[in-house]
Design an enzyme around this catalytic site. Structure first.
Site, PDB file in Angstrom:
ATOM      1  N   GLY A  12       0.833  -1.210   0.000  1.00 50.85           N
ATOM      2  CA  GLY A  12       0.000   0.000   0.000  1.00 50.85           C
ATOM      3  C   GLY A  12       0.860   1.249   0.000  1.00 50.85           C
ATOM      4  O   GLY A  12       0.560   2.224   0.685  1.00 50.85           O
ATOM      5  N   SER A  14       1.356   3.318  -2.433  1.00 54.08           N
ATOM      6  CA  SER A  14       0.983   4.335  -3.427  1.00 54.08           C
ATOM      7  C   SER A  14       0.457   5.621  -2.810  1.00 54.08           C
ATOM      8  O   SER A  14       0.656   6.705  -3.362  1.00 54.08           O
ATOM      9  CB  SER A  14      -0.070   3.753  -4.388  1.00 54.08           C
ATOM     10  OG  SER A  14      -1.070   3.054  -3.675  1.00 54.08           O
ATOM     11  N   ARG A  15      -0.229   5.499  -1.667  1.00 61.51           N
ATOM     12  CA  ARG A  15      -0.912   6.679  -1.104  1.00 61.51           C
ATOM     13  C   ARG A  15      -0.748   6.717   0.417  1.00 61.51           C
ATOM     14  O   ARG A  15      -0.324   5.744   1.043  1.00 61.51           O
ATOM     15  CB  ARG A  15      -2.411   6.614  -1.413  1.00 61.51           C
ATOM     16  CG  ARG A  15      -2.732   6.777  -2.873  1.00 61.51           C
ATOM     17  CD  ARG A  15      -4.223   6.810  -3.118  1.00 61.51           C
ATOM     18  NE  ARG A  15      -4.853   5.508  -2.998  1.00 61.51           N
ATOM     19  CZ  ARG A  15      -5.843   5.213  -2.155  1.00 61.51           C
ATOM     20  NH1 ARG A  15      -6.306   6.129  -1.337  1.00 61.51           N
ATOM     21  NH2 ARG A  15      -6.349   3.999  -2.116  1.00 61.51           N
ATOM     22  N   ASP A  63      -2.439  -7.614  -4.959  1.00 60.10           N
ATOM     23  CA  ASP A  63      -3.478  -7.690  -3.933  1.00 60.10           C
ATOM     24  C   ASP A  63      -2.913  -8.529  -2.788  1.00 60.10           C
ATOM     25  O   ASP A  63      -2.687  -9.726  -2.941  1.00 60.10           O
ATOM     26  CB  ASP A  63      -4.725  -8.344  -4.530  1.00 60.10           C
ATOM     27  CG  ASP A  63      -5.825  -8.547  -3.497  1.00 60.10           C
ATOM     28  OD1 ASP A  63      -5.596  -8.285  -2.293  1.00 60.10           O
ATOM     29  OD2 ASP A  63      -6.920  -8.991  -3.893  1.00 60.10           O
ATOM     30  N   ASN A  90       1.460  -2.255   5.381  1.00 60.41           N
ATOM     31  CA  ASN A  90       0.678  -1.034   5.534  1.00 60.41           C
ATOM     32  C   ASN A  90      -0.657  -1.085   4.789  1.00 60.41           C
ATOM     33  O   ASN A  90      -1.590  -0.375   5.166  1.00 60.41           O
ATOM     34  CB  ASN A  90       1.537   0.139   5.027  1.00 60.41           C
ATOM     35  CG  ASN A  90       0.719   1.372   4.761  1.00 60.41           C
ATOM     36  OD1 ASN A  90       0.422   2.141   5.665  1.00 60.41           O
ATOM     37  ND2 ASN A  90       0.325   1.578   3.509  1.00 60.41           N
ATOM     38  N   TYR A 155     -12.921  -3.842  11.212  1.00 60.06           N
ATOM     39  CA  TYR A 155     -11.602  -3.190  11.200  1.00 60.06           C
ATOM     40  C   TYR A 155     -10.886  -3.422  12.534  1.00 60.06           C
ATOM     41  O   TYR A 155      -9.688  -3.727  12.566  1.00 60.06           O
ATOM     42  CB  TYR A 155     -11.809  -1.698  10.937  1.00 60.06           C
ATOM     43  CG  TYR A 155     -10.555  -0.881  10.767  1.00 60.06           C
ATOM     44  CD1 TYR A 155      -9.825  -0.932   9.584  1.00 60.06           C
ATOM     45  CD2 TYR A 155     -10.113  -0.027  11.771  1.00 60.06           C
ATOM     46  CE1 TYR A 155      -8.678  -0.167   9.417  1.00 60.06           C
ATOM     47  CE2 TYR A 155      -8.976   0.743  11.611  1.00 60.06           C
ATOM     48  CZ  TYR A 155      -8.262   0.669  10.434  1.00 60.06           C
ATOM     49  OH  TYR A 155      -7.132   1.444  10.274  1.00 60.06           O
ATOM     50  N   ALA A 157     -11.293  -5.886  14.617  1.00 63.89           N
ATOM     51  CA  ALA A 157     -10.862  -7.296  14.683  1.00 63.89           C
ATOM     52  C   ALA A 157      -9.568  -7.481  13.896  1.00 63.89           C
ATOM     53  O   ALA A 157      -8.624  -8.143  14.352  1.00 63.89           O
ATOM     54  CB  ALA A 157     -11.957  -8.204  14.127  1.00 63.89           C
TER      55      ALA A 157
HETATM   56  P1  NAP Z   1      -5.235   4.920   2.296  1.00 62.45           P
HETATM   57  O1  NAP Z   1      -4.854   6.345   2.144  1.00 62.45           O
HETATM   58  O2  NAP Z   1      -6.646   4.515   2.041  1.00 62.45           O
HETATM   59  O3  NAP Z   1      -4.248   4.020   1.381  1.00 62.45           O
HETATM   60  C1  NAP Z   1      -4.409   2.641   1.379  1.00 62.45           C
HETATM   61  C2  NAP Z   1      -3.271   2.000   0.613  1.00 62.45           C
HETATM   62  O4  NAP Z   1      -3.436   0.574   0.670  1.00 62.45           O
HETATM   63  C3  NAP Z   1      -3.243   2.367  -0.853  1.00 62.45           C
HETATM   64  O5  NAP Z   1      -1.899   2.421  -1.257  1.00 62.45           O
HETATM   65  C4  NAP Z   1      -3.949   1.185  -1.522  1.00 62.45           C
HETATM   66  O6  NAP Z   1      -3.573   0.995  -2.881  1.00 62.45           O
HETATM   67  C5  NAP Z   1      -3.453   0.054  -0.651  1.00 62.45           C
HETATM   68  N1  NAP Z   1      -4.308  -1.147  -0.670  1.00 62.45           N
HETATM   69  C6  NAP Z   1      -5.601  -1.263  -0.311  1.00 62.45           C
HETATM   70  N2  NAP Z   1      -6.017  -2.529  -0.442  1.00 62.45           N
HETATM   71  C7  NAP Z   1      -4.958  -3.244  -0.884  1.00 62.45           C
HETATM   72  C8  NAP Z   1      -4.748  -4.606  -1.232  1.00 62.45           C
HETATM   73  N3  NAP Z   1      -5.730  -5.532  -1.125  1.00 62.45           N
HETATM   74  N4  NAP Z   1      -3.523  -4.976  -1.667  1.00 62.45           N
HETATM   75  C9  NAP Z   1      -2.514  -4.069  -1.782  1.00 62.45           C
HETATM   76  N5  NAP Z   1      -2.651  -2.776  -1.468  1.00 62.45           N
HETATM   77  C10 NAP Z   1      -3.860  -2.371  -1.034  1.00 62.45           C
HETATM   78  O7  NAP Z   1      -4.912   4.395   3.780  1.00 62.45           O
HETATM   79  P2  NAP Z   1      -3.992   5.054   4.921  1.00 62.45           P
HETATM   80  O8  NAP Z   1      -4.827   5.985   5.721  1.00 62.45           O
HETATM   81  O9  NAP Z   1      -2.722   5.513   4.352  1.00 62.45           O
HETATM   82  O10 NAP Z   1      -3.744   3.781   5.849  1.00 62.45           O
HETATM   83  C11 NAP Z   1      -2.587   2.969   5.712  1.00 62.45           C
HETATM   84  C12 NAP Z   1      -2.592   1.940   6.834  1.00 62.45           C
HETATM   85  O11 NAP Z   1      -2.595   2.595   8.106  1.00 62.45           O
HETATM   86  C13 NAP Z   1      -3.815   1.030   6.825  1.00 62.45           C
HETATM   87  O12 NAP Z   1      -3.440  -0.271   7.234  1.00 62.45           O
HETATM   88  C14 NAP Z   1      -4.713   1.653   7.862  1.00 62.45           C
HETATM   89  O13 NAP Z   1      -5.602   0.731   8.414  1.00 62.45           O
HETATM   90  C15 NAP Z   1      -3.682   2.136   8.881  1.00 62.45           C
HETATM   91  N6  NAP Z   1      -4.177   3.210   9.721  1.00 62.45           N
HETATM   92  C16 NAP Z   1      -4.560   4.420   9.191  1.00 62.45           C
HETATM   93  C17 NAP Z   1      -5.032   5.410  10.046  1.00 62.45           C
HETATM   94  C18 NAP Z   1      -5.458   6.754   9.536  1.00 62.45           C
HETATM   95  O14 NAP Z   1      -5.951   7.566  10.365  1.00 62.45           O
HETATM   96  N7  NAP Z   1      -5.316   7.080   8.265  1.00 62.45           N
HETATM   97  C19 NAP Z   1      -5.126   5.179  11.421  1.00 62.45           C
HETATM   98  C20 NAP Z   1      -4.728   3.955  11.910  1.00 62.45           C
HETATM   99  C21 NAP Z   1      -4.236   2.967  11.064  1.00 62.45           C
HETATM  100  P3  NAP Z   1      -4.267   1.849  -4.097  1.00 62.45           P
HETATM  101  O15 NAP Z   1      -3.676   3.232  -4.029  1.00 62.45           O
HETATM  102  O16 NAP Z   1      -3.880   1.115  -5.324  1.00 62.45           O
HETATM  103  O17 NAP Z   1      -5.739   1.846  -3.828  1.00 62.45           O
END
Ligand code: NAP
Length: 247
Positions: A12, A14-15, A63, A90, A155, A157
């Site tokens: 993950g 990319s973003r 994936d 991530n 989430y 879990a």
């Molecule tokens: P995000 O902005 O939604 O980015 C999600 C990333 O995961 C993207 O790069 C996406 O790829 C990739 N992805 C999603 N499903 C995937 C799959 N099946 N296989 C491979 N890649 C996949 O999320 P984020 O906020 O940066 O969160 C990153 C991590 O931190 C997650 O595990 C999230 O649960 C955790 N987290 C985030 C927060 C928060 O407040 N943001 C808080 C606690 C924990 P594409 O770009 O191709 O879609």
């Protein structure tokens, strides 16, 4: 932090948080292998930003819930760079809703990516890291995995499960020089949280002692620390990066 001659796989990447982690590791001199689910444009943009910092980058569509694709990802990383020193699990998704109305497929989708995906990636690199007799695995959990959250049974879990897996694998691999840790971010400014309803955002913000959202870089720097030589004697830990939310 110095990651010269090291190779990092960031799922993950990319973003959001994953992108910030890729940049932080690239800044330290790592080769970066990032995977993404489908957003090729974002992956390419992150790859270019890492290259601008001097890193060699491989971007792979993968994936993480699919064992065959995960194996291809790790094989590609080893074929290109010869080793995998760091794995950052991530990739993550949300499918929020109250239990009473949550669809079974929403539970399955979230646990497949967040929990099983982490399991598959750790399994795919464990042998390589044991052979190297060193390695760093950093898993993204969440404050929700520590405290629970209404509307996020699936989430929570998955993220509590990530903590259990982190501690278990840390015990399995400690004697081989491989550390396994987790970070538990709070409320971080990314696409994931931008999608939350306004009322939920306001309520969450009010529960943060520091009174602000975290930036992706706040989390990335802690991930980089746990991935670095500086954290050589740290394993099985969960580090909250949440402005005090989980206190
Ligand atoms: P995000 O902005 O939604 O980015 C999600 C990333 O995961 C993207 O790069 C996406 O790829 C990739 N992805 C999603 N499903 C995937 C799959 N099946 N296989 C491979 N890649 C996949 O999320 P984020 O906020 O940066 O969160 C990153 C991590 O931190 C997650 O595990 C999230 O649960 C955790 N987290 C985030 C927060 C928060 O407040 N943001 C808080 C606690 C924990 P594409 O770009 O191709 O879609």
């Amino acid at each position: 932090m110095n990651f010269t001659d090291q190779t990092a796989v960031v799922t993950g990447g990319s973003r959001g948080l994953g992108r910030a982690v890729c940049l932080e590791l690239a800044k330290g001199g790592a080769n970066v292998v990032l995977c993404y689910a489908g957003n090729a444009a974002a992956a390419e943009e992150t790859a270019k930003a890492c290259e601008a910092l001097g890193a060699q980058v491989l971007a792979v569509k993968c994936d993480v819930s699919d064992a065959a694709q995960v194996k291809e990802l790790m094989d590609a990383a080893v074929a290109r760079f010869g080793r995998i020193d760091i794995l950052v699990n991530n990739a993550g998704i949300t499918r929020d809703g109250l239990l009473m109305t949550m669809k079974e497929e929403d539970f399955d989708a979230v646990t497949a990516t967040n929990l099983k995906g982490t399991f598959l990636c750790m399994k795919a690199v464990a042998r390589q890291m044991m052979r190297q007799r060193c390695g760093r695995i950093v898993n993204l959990s969440s404050v929700v995995g520590l405290r629970g959250n209404a509307g996020q049974v699936n989430y929570a879990a998955s993220k509590a499960g990530v903590i259990g897996m982190t501690k278990s694998l840390a015990k399995e691999l400690a004697s081989r020089g491989v550390t396994v840790n987790a970070v538990a971010p709070g409320f971080i400014d990314t696409d994931m949280t931008a999608a939350m309803p306004e009322a939920a955002k306001t309520a969450t913000l009010a529960s943060i002692p520091m009174g602000r959202l975290g930036a992706p870089e706040d989390v990335a720097r802690v991930v980089a620390f746990l991935a670095s030589g500086e954290a050589a004697y740290v394993t099985g830990q969960v580090l909250a990066v949440d402005g005090g939310m989980a206190m």
